[in-house]
Design an enzyme around this catalytic site. Structure first.
Site, mmCIF file in Angstrom:
data_model
loop_
_atom_site.group_PDB
_atom_site.id
_atom_site.type_symbol
_atom_site.label_atom_id
_atom_site.label_comp_id
_atom_site.label_asym_id
_atom_site.label_seq_id
_atom_site.Cartn_x
_atom_site.Cartn_y
_atom_site.Cartn_z
ATOM 1 N N HIS A 1 -19.701 -6.491 -34.259
ATOM 2 C CA HIS A 1 -19.666 -7.838 -34.440
ATOM 3 C C HIS A 1 -18.427 -8.176 -35.332
ATOM 4 O O HIS A 1 -18.633 -7.538 -36.554
ATOM 5 C CB HIS A 1 -20.670 -9.047 -34.626
ATOM 6 C CG HIS A 1 -20.214 -10.334 -34.929
ATOM 7 N ND1 HIS A 1 -20.088 -11.027 -33.647
ATOM 8 C CD2 HIS A 1 -20.049 -10.820 -35.928
ATOM 9 C CE1 HIS A 1 -19.636 -12.225 -34.351
ATOM 10 N NE2 HIS A 1 -19.648 -12.361 -35.611
ATOM 11 N N GLY B 1 0.855 -1.369 0.060
ATOM 12 C CA GLY B 1 0.080 0.026 -0.066
ATOM 13 C C GLY B 1 0.788 1.244 0.204
ATOM 14 O O GLY B 1 2.190 1.290 0.179
ATOM 15 N N LEU C 1 -6.178 6.148 -7.017
ATOM 16 C CA LEU C 1 -5.939 5.886 -8.619
ATOM 17 C C LEU C 1 -5.917 7.320 -9.140
ATOM 18 O O LEU C 1 -6.396 8.232 -8.836
ATOM 19 C CB LEU C 1 -7.153 5.275 -8.959
ATOM 20 C CG LEU C 1 -7.618 3.775 -8.605
ATOM 21 C CD1 LEU C 1 -8.735 3.133 -9.286
ATOM 22 C CD2 LEU C 1 -6.166 2.919 -9.031
#
Ligand code: FAD
Ligand code: NAD
Length: 464
Positions: free
Chosen positions: A442, A268, A315
Site C-alpha cells: 500500500h 487486421g 501477439l
C-alpha cells in the site's frame, strides 16, 4: 560456415528469434534465416516503435494540457516530431542490435536473405541450400489491404508508414477500430491531428470485454477521437495532397464522403508465406493462408510453425511462448502453451488489459447465474488518487460455484503492468478468494485487483 544444422528457423520475429535462442540453449546447432530485419514486425514496425510513440505522445499531451492542476506550469510546449521519431528509431536500433548480440552469444548462424523450403530438411537462402534435421517456420504476418485502399505509403498507409509520418497531418482517417486503430489513433490525436475512425462493428475492440471496451471508447471520444460505427469503407482517392474517402452504413444507406490528409488501414493482419516453398514438403495453408499445426506445432514431419503465421493469437508474447514450446518438443521435452492465460493489452490511455474469459464468454459458458463479477473503481484507490489517474476499474470474473478465477479485465493507467498478477493467479488456478487474500503493498494500483477479487469472492470490497 557449416551448411548443416539441427534446426533452421525461418523468420527472426519474436517467435523465431526466441525459438532460435532456446534451441541453442538446449544444445542444438541453429541457423535463423531473416530477409528484412532482426526482431521482425514486433521490434521494427510493431510493438516497440508504437509503444515508444505512445509514451512520447502521452508525455507531450501531459506537458501541454495536464500539469497545471498539479502545480506545474510549463509554457510554450512544442512538438519536435523529427526528434520524437529519432528517439523511436534509437529504441528500435538498440533492441534489434540486442537480438544480433544474443545470436552471437548463443552461436546462432544468421542467414541473411529470403528462406525457401526446398524439400524435406532443406532450406534455400540466396541460392545456397542448407540442410536441417528440423525446420521451424516463423514468418509472421503482414497488414491486410482492402479493395479501394491500395497502400501507397504516402497518403494511404498501413501501420508501418503510420509510425513514420514525418509531418503532423491535420486530419487522419483510420479504417478499423481494433488494436492498431486505437493505439496509433491515440498517438496522432495526442500530437494534434484530428483523428476519425471507421469501424465495421458497433464498438471498438470487438473481441474485448464489452463493458471495458465501451469504457475505453468513451474515454477516447472525450480525448478527441471521432468514431463512426457500423460502417464500411468503400474507397480512397488521392486528389492532390488530400485523400477523398467514401464510406457507407454496412447495412445499406447513403454513402458519406470526407476529405483527409492521410488514411491508415488497420483491419487486421494476414499470415505471410510468400515463396516459402510449402508445397515442397506437402503443407497446404488454410483458405485464409494460415499454416495448420498439431498440438506440438508440427505441420508435417520435420516442419514446425509458430507465431502469427499459425494465427492462434497474433501477439508477440504468444509467438515467443509457442516458439519455446515447439523447440522443447523438438528436443524431446514437453513444451506447452496455456492459451487460456495469454494476456492482451491495449496501450491507450487508460490502458485496457485482459486475461481469461470476457464477461460475454463466461456468461456463454457458465450461464448468467454461473458466474460472479467483482468490480472496483480506480477512483477509490489511494495511489490512483495521488497519481491523478482515477479513471477506470478492475473487473474480476469468477465461477459462482467453485470461486475459481475465470478472467480479469482492467481499464486503468498502467493496466499493462497490473495484469501480470492476474495472469499468474490464473496460471496457478487461483480462486477469487486466493487473490483477495494475497498481500498487496500500500499504496499501489494493484490493490484495486485485490478489492475487485474481494468483491467477486464474497461481494464485499473494503473500500467500496
Ligand atoms: P513477425 O514478427 O512478423 O516476424 C516474422 C519475420 O519473418 C519478419 O522479420 C520477416 O521479415 C521474416 N520473414 C518472413 N518470411 C521470410 C522468409 N521466407 N525468409 C526469411 N525471413 C522471412 N503484439 C503484442 O504482443 N504487443 C503489442 O504491443 C503489439 N503491438 C503491435 C503494433 C503494431 C503496429 C503491429 C503491426 C503489431 C503489433 N503486435 C503486438 C503484434 C506483434 O507484432 C506480432 O504478433 C508478432 O510480431 C508476431 O511475431 P512472429 O515472430 O510470429 O512474426
Ligand atoms: P484488429 O483485428 O485488432 O482490428 C481490426 C478492426 O477492423 C476490427 O475492429 C474489425 O471489426 C475492423 N474492420 C475489419 N474490416 C473492416 C472494414 N472493411 N471497415 C471497417 N472496419 C473494419 O486488427 P489490427 O488493429 O489491424 O491489428 C492487427 C493485429 O496486430 C491485432 O489483432 C493484434 O493481434 C496485433 N496488435 C496487437 C497490439 C497489442 O497487443 N497492443 C497492438 C497492435 C496490433
Amino acid at each position: 560456415m557449416s551448411d548443416s544444422f539441427d534446426l533452421i528457423v525461418i523468420g527472426a520475429g519474436p517467435g523465431g528469434y526466441v525459438a532460435a535462442i532456446k534451441a541453442a540453449q538446449l544444445g542444438m546447432s541453429v541457423a535463423c534465416v531473416e530477409r528484412q530485419y532482426l526482431g521482425g514486425t514486433c521490434l521494427n514496425v510493431g510493438c516497440i516503435p508504437s509503444k515508444a510513440l505512445l509514451d512520447s505522445s502521452e508525455r507531450y499531451a501531459t506537458a501541454k494540457h495536464g500539469l497545471s492542476d498539479r502545480g506545474i506550469k510549463i509554457d510554450n510546449v512544442e512538438l519536435d516530431l523529427p526528434a520524437m521519431m529519432k528517439f523511436k528509431e534509437k529504441v528500435v536500433g538498440q533492441l534489434t542490435g540486442g537480438v544480433g548480440f544474443l545470436f552471437k552469444k548463443n552461436k546462432i548462424t544468421h542467414l541473411e536473405g529470403h528462406g525457401k523450403i526446398a524439400g524435406p530438411g532443406k532450406v534455400e537462402v540466396e541460392g545456397k541450400t542448407y540442410s536441417a534435421k528440423n525446420i521451424l517456420i516463423a514468418t509472421g504476418s503482414e497488414p491486410i489491404e482492402i479493395p479501394g485502399f491500395k497502400f501507397d505509403g504516402k497518403h494511404i498507409l498501413s501501420s508501418t508508414e503510420a509510425l513514420e509520418i514525418g509531418e503532423l497531418p491535420e486530419k487522419l482517417l483510420i479504417v478499423g477500430g481494433g488494436y492498431i486503430g486505437v493505439e496509433i489513433g491515440s498517438v496522432w490525436n495526442r500530437l494534434g491531428a484530428h483523428v476519425s475512425v471507421l469501424e465495421f462493428m458497433d464498438r471498438i475492440l470487438p473481441a474485448s470485454d464489452a463493458e471495458c471496451a465501451k469504457a475505453l471508447q468513451k474515454s477516447l471520444t472525450k480525448q478527441g477521437l471521432e468514431f463512426h460505427f457500423g460502417v464500411k469503407a468503400k474507397s480512397a482517392t488521392v486528389k492532390g495532397d488530400k485523400v477523398e474517402v467514401v464510406y457507407e452504413p454496412k447495412d445499406g444507406g447513403d454513402a458519406t464522403t470526407i476529405t483527409v490528409d492521410k488514411v491508415m488501414v488497420a483491419v487486421g493482419r494476414k499470415p505471410y508465406t510468400d515463396k516459402l516453398g510449402l508445397d515442397s514438403v506437402g503443407v497446404t495453408p488454410t483458405d485464409r493462408g494460415f499454416i495448420t499445426v498439431d498440438e506440438h506445432y508440427k505441420a508435417t514431419d520435420g516442419v514446425y510453425a509458430i507465431g502469427d503465421v499459425i494465427g492462434k493469437i497474433m501477439l508477440a508474447h504468444n509467438a515467443e511462448e509457442e516458439g519455446i514450446a515447439a523447440v522443447e518438443h523438438i528436443h524431446g521435452g514437453a513444451g506447452h502453451v496455456n492459451y487460456g492465460t495469454c494476456p492482451a493489452v491495449v496501450y491507450t490511455h487508460p490502458e485496457l488489459a485482459s486475461v481469461g474469459l470476457t464477461q460475454e464468454e463466461a456468461t456463454d459458458k457458465f450461464g448468467k447465474d454461473g458466474i460472479k463479477i467483482g468490480k472496483f473503481n480506480l477512483a477509490a484507490n489511494g495511489r490512483a488518487r495521488g497519481m491523478g489517474e482515477t479513471e477506470g476499474f478492475v473487473k474480476v470474473i469468477g465461477d459462482a460455484k467453485t470461486d475459481r478465477l475465470l478472467g480479469c479485465h482492467i481499464v486503468a493507467a498502467h493496466a499493462s503492468d497490473m495484469i501480470a498478477e492476474a495472469v499468474t493467479a490464473m496460471e496457478f488456478a487461483s480462486s477469487c478468494e486466493d487473490l483477495a487474500r494475497v498481500f498487496h503493498a500500500h499504496p499501489t494500483l494493484p490493490e484495486a485487483i485485490k478489492e475487485a477479487a474481494m468483491a467477486a469472492s464474497d461481494g464485499k470490497a473494503i473500500h467500496a
